[in-house]
Scaffold this active site. Sequence first.
Site, PDB file in Angstrom:
ATOM      1  N   ILE A 175      -7.210  -2.357  10.362  1.00 12.71           N
ATOM      2  CA  ILE A 175      -6.253  -2.113   9.264  1.00 12.71           C
ATOM      3  C   ILE A 175      -7.020  -1.720   7.995  1.00 12.71           C
ATOM      4  O   ILE A 175      -6.658  -2.106   6.876  1.00 12.71           O
ATOM      5  CB  ILE A 175      -5.313  -3.312   9.022  1.00 12.71           C
ATOM      6  CG1 ILE A 175      -6.080  -4.628   8.903  1.00 12.71           C
ATOM      7  CG2 ILE A 175      -4.269  -3.398  10.123  1.00 12.71           C
ATOM      8  CD1 ILE A 175      -5.203  -5.811   8.500  1.00 12.71           C
ATOM      9  N   ARG A 218       2.213  -4.548  -1.159  1.00 13.92           N
ATOM     10  CA  ARG A 218       1.001  -5.184  -1.668  1.00 13.92           C
ATOM     11  C   ARG A 218       1.128  -5.632  -3.124  1.00 13.92           C
ATOM     12  O   ARG A 218       0.331  -6.458  -3.586  1.00 13.92           O
ATOM     13  CB  ARG A 218      -0.196  -4.238  -1.541  1.00 13.92           C
ATOM     14  CG  ARG A 218      -0.519  -3.819  -0.113  1.00 13.92           C
ATOM     15  CD  ARG A 218      -2.003  -3.620   0.068  1.00 13.92           C
ATOM     16  NE  ARG A 218      -2.744  -4.863  -0.153  1.00 13.92           N
ATOM     17  CZ  ARG A 218      -4.078  -4.922  -0.176  1.00 13.92           C
ATOM     18  NH1 ARG A 218      -4.791  -3.824  -0.043  1.00 13.92           N
ATOM     19  NH2 ARG A 218      -4.686  -6.076  -0.369  1.00 13.92           N
ATOM     20  N   ARG A 278      -3.957   5.002  -4.535  1.00 15.92           N
ATOM     21  CA  ARG A 278      -3.700   3.660  -5.046  1.00 15.92           C
ATOM     22  C   ARG A 278      -4.053   3.500  -6.531  1.00 15.92           C
ATOM     23  O   ARG A 278      -3.540   2.593  -7.191  1.00 15.92           O
ATOM     24  CB  ARG A 278      -4.492   2.626  -4.234  1.00 15.92           C
ATOM     25  CG  ARG A 278      -4.214   2.675  -2.734  1.00 15.92           C
ATOM     26  CD  ARG A 278      -2.778   2.303  -2.403  1.00 15.92           C
ATOM     27  NE  ARG A 278      -2.495   2.399  -0.986  1.00 15.92           N
ATOM     28  CZ  ARG A 278      -2.716   1.416  -0.111  1.00 15.92           C
ATOM     29  NH1 ARG A 278      -3.223   0.276  -0.528  1.00 15.92           N
ATOM     30  NH2 ARG A 278      -2.433   1.583   1.154  1.00 15.92           N
ATOM     31  N   HIS A 300      -9.846   4.152  -0.150  1.00 17.02           N
ATOM     32  CA  HIS A 300     -10.461   3.707  -1.394  1.00 17.02           C
ATOM     33  C   HIS A 300     -11.847   4.317  -1.593  1.00 17.02           C
ATOM     34  O   HIS A 300     -12.520   4.677  -0.631  1.00 17.02           O
ATOM     35  CB  HIS A 300     -10.627   2.176  -1.397  1.00 17.02           C
ATOM     36  CG  HIS A 300      -9.355   1.414  -1.495  1.00 17.02           C
ATOM     37  ND1 HIS A 300      -9.041   0.373  -0.649  1.00 17.02           N
ATOM     38  CD2 HIS A 300      -8.316   1.504  -2.362  1.00 17.02           C
ATOM     39  CE1 HIS A 300      -7.866  -0.136  -0.975  1.00 17.02           C
ATOM     40  NE2 HIS A 300      -7.402   0.536  -2.017  1.00 17.02           N
ATOM     41  N   CYS A 321     -13.837  -5.746   0.956  1.00 19.61           N
ATOM     42  CA  CYS A 321     -12.393  -6.014   0.780  1.00 19.61           C
ATOM     43  C   CYS A 321     -12.048  -7.492   0.857  1.00 19.61           C
ATOM     44  O   CYS A 321     -11.070  -7.946   0.248  1.00 19.61           O
ATOM     45  CB  CYS A 321     -11.580  -5.321   1.868  1.00 19.61           C
ATOM     46  SG  CYS A 321     -11.851  -3.582   2.092  1.00 19.61           S
ATOM     47  N   ASP A 357      -1.426  -7.650   4.177  1.00 13.72           N
ATOM     48  CA  ASP A 357      -2.788  -7.247   3.824  1.00 13.72           C
ATOM     49  C   ASP A 357      -3.454  -8.193   2.825  1.00 13.72           C
ATOM     50  O   ASP A 357      -4.485  -7.862   2.242  1.00 13.72           O
ATOM     51  CB  ASP A 357      -2.757  -5.832   3.226  1.00 13.72           C
ATOM     52  CG  ASP A 357      -2.333  -4.790   4.236  1.00 13.72           C
ATOM     53  OD1 ASP A 357      -3.148  -4.437   5.102  1.00 13.72           O
ATOM     54  OD2 ASP A 357      -1.179  -4.336   4.168  1.00 13.72           O
ATOM     55  N   GLU A 368      -9.919  -8.310  -2.633  1.00 12.51           N
ATOM     56  CA  GLU A 368     -10.595  -7.451  -3.606  1.00 12.51           C
ATOM     57  C   GLU A 368      -9.616  -6.519  -4.310  1.00 12.51           C
ATOM     58  O   GLU A 368      -9.865  -6.096  -5.448  1.00 12.51           O
ATOM     59  CB  GLU A 368     -11.678  -6.619  -2.915  1.00 12.51           C
ATOM     60  CG  GLU A 368     -12.492  -5.782  -3.881  1.00 12.51           C
ATOM     61  CD  GLU A 368     -13.542  -4.934  -3.180  1.00 12.51           C
ATOM     62  OE1 GLU A 368     -14.705  -5.033  -3.584  1.00 12.51           O
ATOM     63  OE2 GLU A 368     -13.191  -4.184  -2.251  1.00 12.51           O
ATOM     64  N   ASP A 369      -8.500  -6.192  -3.678  1.00 12.06           N
ATOM     65  CA  ASP A 369      -7.593  -5.188  -4.239  1.00 12.06           C
ATOM     66  C   ASP A 369      -6.722  -5.674  -5.398  1.00 12.06           C
ATOM     67  O   ASP A 369      -6.513  -4.917  -6.352  1.00 12.06           O
ATOM     68  CB  ASP A 369      -6.709  -4.591  -3.135  1.00 12.06           C
ATOM     69  CG  ASP A 369      -7.513  -3.695  -2.211  1.00 12.06           C
ATOM     70  OD1 ASP A 369      -8.425  -3.004  -2.702  1.00 12.06           O
ATOM     71  OD2 ASP A 369      -7.229  -3.685  -1.001  1.00 12.06           O
TER      72      ASP A 369
END
Length: 259
Positions: free
Chosen positions: A248, A89, A137, A167, A254, A64, A69-70
């Site tokens: 996904i 992740r 998350r 999210h 993102c 991923d 952005e995560d």
Amino acid sequence: MLKFENIIARKPCKAMLEGISTGMFSDDKPVYEKAVDQHQEYVETIESLGVKALVLDALEEYPDSCFVEDPAVVMKECAIITNSPRESRNGEKYEIVPAIKKFYADEQIFHIAAPGTMEGGDVMLVEKHFYVGLSDRTNKEGARQFNEIVSKFGYTSSTIPVTEGLHLKDFVIYLENNNMLVSAKMNEVPEFHEFNRFVVPTEELYAINSLNINGTVLVPEGYSKTLEHIKSLGYPVIVVNTDEFKKIDGSLTCLSLRF
């Protein structure tokens, strides 16, 4: 209006076929070759709006990892490296640091530490206030640490429960100029009632994650009602195809860090 000068993006890897998905938007597997083309179009579209792009190499060990952005939250004053609770992740946070250091001095870089967890998809900036989604998350401790950091730079923050999907920004997006796109559930959140809200129809839920880049709004392809509403607000609009990333749970915000 928030003015962006740079983005950081990362090319999709072939392992993206095994990326995490809730199945909310699609049950299909991504087609890698199409994803590469869509990613390039996404970057070129943002560059056409006067933004310089740093495009990082693909990371096959992290399916991923194109969703940059995560693992970080960036703003003019500082960058915050997040801490994903998902093992597949979490390592992305180490991989994003060298890119972050190209733009921020060491004293401008902060970290969310365990037991705090956070992913950037749960963080939405409105003027000088951050709404932080409490989700699978991002937890309360992560949000507390985040608030402690951003308050040093004159920002405030508050938390919003994420009761659907992955999210926060899958279900509410701030378009600037007091305008928001929201799901029916997010429309009920009292903190958002001061905004001009458009409740996106259930069949167009994916279109909530549209992206304002320097006054022009990028909208995912195939969502005519949301597209027409955004146009009616007076924004110039560019339609971008992110169908392979949708498979996904990936969307427009993102795929880049913007600052």
